[in-house]
Design a protein around this motif. Structure first.
Motif, PDB file in Angstrom:
ATOM      1  N   ALA A  84       0.811  -1.215   0.000  1.00 25.95           N
ATOM      2  CA  ALA A  84       0.000   0.000   0.000  1.00 25.95           C
ATOM      3  C   ALA A  84       0.846   1.267   0.000  1.00 25.95           C
ATOM      4  CB  ALA A  84      -0.927  -0.006   1.218  1.00 25.95           C
ATOM      5  N   GLY A  85       2.021   1.207   0.624  1.00 24.66           N
ATOM      6  CA  GLY A  85       2.851   2.406   0.718  1.00 24.66           C
ATOM      7  C   GLY A  85       3.684   2.682  -0.495  1.00 24.66           C
ATOM      8  N   GLY A  86       3.766   1.710  -1.415  1.00 25.74           N
ATOM      9  CA  GLY A  86       4.526   1.928  -2.633  1.00 25.74           C
ATOM     10  C   GLY A  86       5.977   1.528  -2.556  1.00 25.74           C
ATOM     11  N   ASP A  87       6.482   1.214  -1.354  1.00 29.87           N
ATOM     12  CA  ASP A  87       7.873   0.811  -1.220  1.00 29.87           C
ATOM     13  C   ASP A  87       7.998  -0.688  -1.431  1.00 29.87           C
ATOM     14  OD1 ASP A  87       8.756   3.378  -0.573  1.00 29.87           O
ATOM     15  OD2 ASP A  87       8.213   3.089   1.544  1.00 29.87           O
ATOM     16  N   PRO A  88       8.972  -1.138  -2.251  1.00 32.22           N
ATOM     17  CA  PRO A  88       9.097  -2.565  -2.522  1.00 32.22           C
ATOM     18  C   PRO A  88       9.540  -3.350  -1.299  1.00 32.22           C
ATOM     19  CG  PRO A  88      10.947  -1.367  -3.469  1.00 32.22           C
ATOM     20  CD  PRO A  88       9.974  -0.341  -2.974  1.00 32.22           C
ATOM     21  N   VAL A  89       8.937  -4.537  -1.122  1.00 29.63           N
ATOM     22  CA  VAL A  89       9.307  -5.452  -0.063  1.00 29.63           C
ATOM     23  C   VAL A  89      10.329  -6.432  -0.631  1.00 29.63           C
ATOM     24  CG1 VAL A  89       8.422  -7.230   1.511  1.00 29.63           C
ATOM     25  CG2 VAL A  89       7.048  -5.205   0.998  1.00 29.63           C
ATOM     26  N   MET A  90      11.290  -6.897   0.191  1.00 32.89           N
ATOM     27  CA  MET A  90      12.308  -7.854  -0.260  1.00 32.89           C
ATOM     28  C   MET A  90      11.659  -8.993  -1.028  1.00 32.89           C
ATOM     29  SD  MET A  90      15.297  -9.163  -0.602  1.00 32.89           S
ATOM     30  CE  MET A  90      16.362  -8.160   0.422  1.00 32.89           C
ATOM     31  N   GLY A  91      12.192  -9.290  -2.193  1.00 33.43           N
ATOM     32  CA  GLY A  91      11.563 -10.244  -3.081  1.00 33.43           C
ATOM     33  C   GLY A  91      11.819 -11.692  -2.748  1.00 33.43           C
ATOM     34  N   THR A  92      11.008 -12.541  -3.357  1.00 30.27           N
ATOM     35  CA  THR A  92      11.211 -13.979  -3.290  1.00 30.27           C
ATOM     36  C   THR A  92      11.675 -14.452  -4.661  1.00 30.27           C
ATOM     37  OG1 THR A  92       8.893 -14.373  -3.856  1.00 30.27           O
ATOM     38  CG2 THR A  92       9.464 -14.306  -1.515  1.00 30.27           C
ATOM     39  N   SER A  93      12.472 -15.505  -4.685  1.00 24.88           N
ATOM     40  CA  SER A  93      13.037 -15.982  -5.934  1.00 24.88           C
ATOM     41  C   SER A  93      12.103 -16.947  -6.643  1.00 24.88           C
ATOM     42  CB  SER A  93      14.377 -16.687  -5.685  1.00 24.88           C
ATOM     43  OG  SER A  93      15.350 -15.770  -5.249  1.00 24.88           O
ATOM     44  N   LEU A  94      12.052 -16.833  -7.953  1.00 25.12           N
ATOM     45  CA  LEU A  94      11.286 -17.744  -8.796  1.00 25.12           C
ATOM     46  C   LEU A  94      12.273 -18.373  -9.778  1.00 25.12           C
ATOM     47  CD1 LEU A  94       8.455 -18.805  -9.521  1.00 25.12           C
ATOM     48  CD2 LEU A  94       8.257 -16.916 -11.139  1.00 25.12           C
ATOM     49  N   PRO A  95      12.727 -19.610  -9.518  1.00 28.22           N
ATOM     50  CA  PRO A  95      13.726 -20.239 -10.381  1.00 28.22           C
ATOM     51  C   PRO A  95      13.219 -20.438 -11.805  1.00 28.22           C
ATOM     52  CG  PRO A  95      13.529 -21.397  -8.285  1.00 28.22           C
ATOM     53  CD  PRO A  95      12.356 -20.453  -8.368  1.00 28.22           C
ATOM     54  N   MET A  96      14.156 -20.398 -12.772  1.00 26.72           N
ATOM     55  CA  MET A  96      13.840 -20.630 -14.178  1.00 26.72           C
ATOM     56  C   MET A  96      14.716 -21.752 -14.716  1.00 26.72           C
ATOM     57  SD  MET A  96      13.272 -16.776 -15.713  1.00 26.72           S
ATOM     58  CE  MET A  96      14.659 -16.002 -14.886  1.00 26.72           C
ATOM     59  N   ASP A  97      14.236 -22.416 -15.770  1.00 24.14           N
ATOM     60  CA  ASP A  97      14.986 -23.527 -16.361  1.00 24.14           C
ATOM     61  C   ASP A  97      16.251 -23.055 -17.059  1.00 24.14           C
ATOM     62  OD1 ASP A  97      13.105 -25.369 -15.501  1.00 24.14           O
ATOM     63  OD2 ASP A  97      11.928 -25.232 -17.338  1.00 24.14           O
ATOM     64  N   ALA A  98      16.278 -21.802 -17.470  1.00 26.71           N
ATOM     65  CA  ALA A  98      17.463 -21.216 -18.105  1.00 26.71           C
ATOM     66  C   ALA A  98      17.461 -19.724 -17.796  1.00 26.71           C
ATOM     67  CB  ALA A  98      17.452 -21.446 -19.620  1.00 26.71           C
ATOM     68  N   ALA A  99      18.631 -19.134 -17.770  1.00 27.42           N
ATOM     69  CA  ALA A  99      18.733 -17.713 -17.457  1.00 27.42           C
ATOM     70  C   ALA A  99      18.266 -16.863 -18.637  1.00 27.42           C
ATOM     71  CB  ALA A  99      20.175 -17.356 -17.112  1.00 27.42           C
ATOM     72  N   PRO A 100      17.653 -15.707 -18.366  1.00 23.61           N
ATOM     73  CA  PRO A 100      17.294 -14.786 -19.450  1.00 23.61           C
ATOM     74  C   PRO A 100      18.528 -14.439 -20.272  1.00 23.61           C
ATOM     75  CG  PRO A 100      16.278 -14.098 -17.395  1.00 23.61           C
ATOM     76  CD  PRO A 100      17.243 -15.193 -17.043  1.00 23.61           C
ATOM     77  N   ALA A 101      18.335 -14.288 -21.594  1.00 23.18           N
ATOM     78  CA  ALA A 101      19.477 -14.037 -22.470  1.00 23.18           C
ATOM     79  C   ALA A 101      19.052 -13.200 -23.666  1.00 23.18           C
ATOM     80  CB  ALA A 101      20.072 -15.361 -22.959  1.00 23.18           C
ATOM     81  N   MET A 102      19.998 -12.453 -24.204  1.00 21.97           N
ATOM     82  CA  MET A 102      19.780 -11.694 -25.432  1.00 21.97           C
ATOM     83  C   MET A 102      20.122 -12.612 -26.603  1.00 21.97           C
ATOM     84  SD  MET A 102      18.728  -8.539 -25.094  1.00 21.97           S
ATOM     85  CE  MET A 102      18.686  -7.130 -23.968  1.00 21.97           C
ATOM     86  N   LEU A 103      19.148 -13.356 -27.094  1.00 22.51           N
ATOM     87  CA  LEU A 103      19.396 -14.276 -28.206  1.00 22.51           C
ATOM     88  C   LEU A 103      19.352 -13.561 -29.545  1.00 22.51           C
ATOM     89  CD1 LEU A 103      17.404 -17.426 -27.036  1.00 22.51           C
ATOM     90  CD2 LEU A 103      19.772 -16.779 -26.575  1.00 22.51           C
ATOM     91  N   GLU A 104      18.774 -12.370 -29.556  1.00 23.96           N
ATOM     92  CA  GLU A 104      18.803 -11.494 -30.721  1.00 23.96           C
ATOM     93  C   GLU A 104      19.144 -10.095 -30.223  1.00 23.96           C
ATOM     94  OE1 GLU A 104      15.182 -11.511 -32.898  1.00 23.96           O
ATOM     95  OE2 GLU A 104      15.125 -13.685 -33.146  1.00 23.96           O
ATOM     96  N   LYS A 105      19.701  -9.275 -31.072  1.00 31.73           N
ATOM     97  CA  LYS A 105      20.063  -7.927 -30.682  1.00 31.73           C
ATOM     98  C   LYS A 105      18.831  -7.168 -30.205  1.00 31.73           C
ATOM     99  CE  LYS A 105      22.438  -3.748 -32.270  1.00 31.73           C
ATOM    100  NZ  LYS A 105      23.129  -3.085 -33.406  1.00 31.73           N
ATOM    101  N   GLY A 106      18.892  -6.698 -28.970  1.00 27.79           N
ATOM    102  CA  GLY A 106      17.805  -5.910 -28.412  1.00 27.79           C
ATOM    103  C   GLY A 106      16.588  -6.689 -27.982  1.00 27.79           C
ATOM    104  N   VAL A 107      16.629  -8.021 -28.033  1.00 33.72           N
ATOM    105  CA  VAL A 107      15.470  -8.838 -27.666  1.00 33.72           C
ATOM    106  C   VAL A 107      15.869  -9.805 -26.554  1.00 33.72           C
ATOM    107  CG1 VAL A 107      13.691 -10.435 -28.457  1.00 33.72           C
ATOM    108  CG2 VAL A 107      14.597  -8.711 -30.025  1.00 33.72           C
ATOM    109  N   MET A 108      15.239  -9.646 -25.417  1.00 32.65           N
ATOM    110  CA  MET A 108      15.512 -10.503 -24.267  1.00 32.65           C
ATOM    111  C   MET A 108      14.578 -11.707 -24.296  1.00 32.65           C
ATOM    112  SD  MET A 108      15.566  -9.256 -20.297  1.00 32.65           S
ATOM    113  CE  MET A 108      15.900 -10.352 -18.925  1.00 32.65           C
ATOM    114  N   TYR A 109      15.126 -12.895 -24.129  1.00 34.34           N
ATOM    115  CA  TYR A 109      14.362 -14.139 -24.156  1.00 34.34           C
ATOM    116  C   TYR A 109      14.356 -14.782 -22.766  1.00 34.34           C
ATOM    117  CZ  TYR A 109      13.978 -14.435 -29.267  1.00 34.34           C
ATOM    118  OH  TYR A 109      13.661 -14.209 -30.590  1.00 34.34           O
ATOM    119  N   VAL A 110      13.243 -15.438 -22.450  1.00 34.36           N
ATOM    120  CA  VAL A 110      13.111 -16.179 -21.202  1.00 34.36           C
ATOM    121  C   VAL A 110      12.469 -17.529 -21.500  1.00 34.36           C
ATOM    122  CG1 VAL A 110      12.897 -14.104 -19.775  1.00 34.36           C
ATOM    123  CG2 VAL A 110      10.837 -15.180 -20.720  1.00 34.36           C
ATOM    124  N   PRO A 111      12.627 -18.521 -20.603  1.00 34.81           N
ATOM    125  CA  PRO A 111      11.965 -19.803 -20.823  1.00 34.81           C
ATOM    126  C   PRO A 111      10.453 -19.634 -20.896  1.00 34.81           C
ATOM    127  CG  PRO A 111      13.639 -19.999 -19.122  1.00 34.81           C
ATOM    128  CD  PRO A 111      13.494 -18.536 -19.406  1.00 34.81           C
TER     129      PRO A 111
END
Length: 274
Positions: A84-111
């Motif tokens: 409600a106050g707008g300040d971010p609370v410490m996050g929780t991790s959400l694992p992914m099968d592969a790390a995000p990567a720039m597979l094309e110039k300027g385009v970020m890919y995720v699983p």
């Protein structure tokens, strides 16, 4: 091998929308190839606002008062709740099968499965022919839906182990610290917390070898401890060690202290589970 696919996007209360998008398969060490999809194309179609953050470097996905932070090369996302106050609370991790990567110039890919985990349901599927279907049935008008909470609390460590499907060795916390939380995150990450009414300790266990601490702070000091022939990497500041990481037998372990621990305290906690 790059594989171009049609991306069919079906949104509730709206006509089906076809977007030109490319899916790519990337090999992951010790596992089958992971299907990656363009982050912005899929996320924006599902109602998220996507912003590039060069300081990460990575992207921030926003929907309502929840935010998901993705960092290039990091095999997990962090979920933040601005509250409600707008300040971010410490996050929780959400694992992914592969790390995000720039597979094309300027385009970020995720699983592709990242979106299923993020929304808590099968909103993204990939057919045998490579077609990707995206569907979300319950997005309210205006895009104000909340990201589902991936955290599930438990009363015992045994129940936690049943939820994540692997043993969770429990470290001996320093004197004065008491258990405050036992939970799993997305059924893939085990988390224990202690508090001494001054600071909080967070201990995590997950499969794989990546940093699962959820703390991306660049601390001014770092080093390595050797505990029972295991290398424990740590980061910290004048307050002490804030984050300690180690791996063993295919699992990642992390210890995070809100105000800092001494080297002796970190060594004792790590030694108790090694």
């Amino acid at each position: 091998m790059k594989k171009f696919c049609a991306l069919l996007l079906s949104l509730a209360l709206a006509a089906a929308l076809a977007l030109p998008a490319a899916a790519q398969e990337v090999p992951v060490s010790g596992a089958k190839a992971v299907t990656m999809v363009p982050l912005r194309a899929v996320a924006e179609a599902l109602g998220y606002t996507v912003a590039w953050d060069g300081s990460l470097p990575g992207a921030r996905l926003t929907l309502g008062d929840r935010e998901a932070v993705l960092v290039l090369g990091m095999g997990y996302a962090t979920l933040l709740d601005h509250g409600a106050g707008g300040d971010p609370v410490m996050g929780t991790s959400l694992p992914m099968d592969a790390a995000p990567a720039m597979l094309e110039k300027g385009v970020m890919y995720v699983p592709a499965d990242f979106f299923n985990d993020l929304t808590g349901g099968p909103c993204v599927t990939v057919s045998g022919s490579g077609d990707i279907s995206v569907e979300l049935d319950d997005v309210p008008a205006g895009g104000t839906a909340q990201l589902p909470n991936p955290q599930h609390q438990h009363n015992t460590v045994e129940a936690l182990e049943a939820a994540v499907g692997f043993p969770v060795p429990v470290p001996a916390a320093p004197a004065g610290f008491a258990f405050t939380l036992i939970q799993d995150i997305g059924g893939t990450l085990a988390e224990l917390r202690w508090s001494d009414e001054v600071q909080e300790l967070t201990y995590r266990v997950s499969r794989g070898g990546s940093d699962n601490s959820g703390d991306y702070t660049v601390y001014p000091t770092s080093g390595t401890l050797t505990v029972r022939d295991t290398s424990v990497q740590w980061r910290g500041d004048e307050g002490g060690i804030r984050v300690a990481l180690w791996t063993r037998e295919g699992f990642s372990f992390s210890l995070r202290a809100s105000d800092g621990l001494t080297e002796r305290q970190v060594r004792q906690m790590a030694e108790s589970v090694l």
